[in-house]
Enzyme design. Sequence first.
Site, mmCIF file in Angstrom:
data_model
loop_
_atom_site.group_PDB
_atom_site.id
_atom_site.type_symbol
_atom_site.label_atom_id
_atom_site.label_comp_id
_atom_site.label_asym_id
_atom_site.label_seq_id
_atom_site.Cartn_x
_atom_site.Cartn_y
_atom_site.Cartn_z
ATOM 1 N N GLU A 1 -1.185 -38.588 1.930
ATOM 2 C CA GLU A 1 -1.069 -39.991 2.340
ATOM 3 C C GLU A 1 -0.681 -40.855 1.142
ATOM 4 O O GLU A 1 -1.183 -40.621 0.040
ATOM 5 C CB GLU A 1 -2.409 -40.471 2.929
ATOM 6 C CG GLU A 1 -2.814 -39.710 4.187
ATOM 7 C CD GLU A 1 -4.189 -40.110 4.699
ATOM 8 O OE1 GLU A 1 -4.849 -40.968 4.064
ATOM 9 O OE2 GLU A 1 -4.612 -39.572 5.723
ATOM 10 N N HIS B 1 -4.629 -44.065 8.504
ATOM 11 C CA HIS B 1 -5.987 -43.799 8.018
ATOM 12 C C HIS B 1 -6.843 -45.074 8.088
ATOM 13 O O HIS B 1 -7.428 -45.509 7.105
ATOM 14 C CB HIS B 1 -5.952 -43.256 6.585
ATOM 15 C CG HIS B 1 -7.185 -42.495 6.221
ATOM 16 N ND1 HIS B 1 -7.194 -41.472 5.296
ATOM 17 C CD2 HIS B 1 -8.473 -42.594 6.649
ATOM 18 C CE1 HIS B 1 -8.415 -40.985 5.174
ATOM 19 N NE2 HIS B 1 -9.209 -41.663 5.992
#
Length: 315
Positions: free
Chosen positions: A261, A280
Amino acid sequence: MAARILITTDYLQPEDAVDQLLREHGLEPVYSPHRGPRPTEERGSLFEGISGAILASEPVTADMLKAAATLKVIARSGVGYDSIDVQAAAAQGIRVCNAPGTNHHSVAELTIGLIIMAARRLLQVTTAVRNGHWPREAGHELRGSTLGIIGYGPSGRATANLGAALGMTALVSTAHPDPDNPAVRFTDLDTVIRDADYLSLHTRGGRSAGKLIDAPRLQAMKPTAILINTARGSLVDEEALAKALNNGTIAGAALEVLENEPMPGDSPLRGLDNVLITSHLAGQTAEARTRAGLAAAHAVIDVLENREPAHPVDR
């Protein structure tokens, strides 16, 4: 001189409740928000002169901790701590804590939201409407479908209860069943994977274990099934998932977390129209952020004031 507390969680800011709490205990917050990979030099000096740290989900390696001569405690403003080398921290006498029970309702609500989006193909519909079309898609009701859940911690439990309230059959695989919950049926992992219409992950990732959801387990799912991951990106083999989505092995996926990420430009999942990907943020409601930040601050304060923290993960 006041002990310095590093804060990398990007939503914690000067003069908020966490900042005020730390200052009331004679501590000096120092802000260095985590918004992606840091340069090597910055990572190496991140903990210099720092007594405690309230961290986002960025990696904390043994090499980084070698320069942390004054560091006594690391507190995650969240539940997961896979990104921290807990063994290396323990070897240096650095306590590691997390903040469980602060965001599970937020995670469960987003999980159900992702399931509804996938069931009714809302991403495809809203995108088409925005582009001037007017699609009339036949989605699916949740009532009567099977919600498979792997892991029965706070977020798994909350998701199961929400699913049951919507008329879904909650089928759970866990090492810690709760026979007193009549809304849930507990069974083995293979059965959950095989029977789920919506397979939702709520278990921890492991450093040494292989991927929980790999090619054989994707093959074992229903071709009409949707995979939902709001737990850990490390649980899913993304290459295998991309192939399964492309060839119709499963119908779709909704991913709140990824292996890397932010999402890499060359991710095999990029551009697929049967996968939903969010950034997220399952636990990032205003209410959960306040609870998590304060829980992390209390952990730092407890350790620095020689009290046992409420939620250590190092012992």
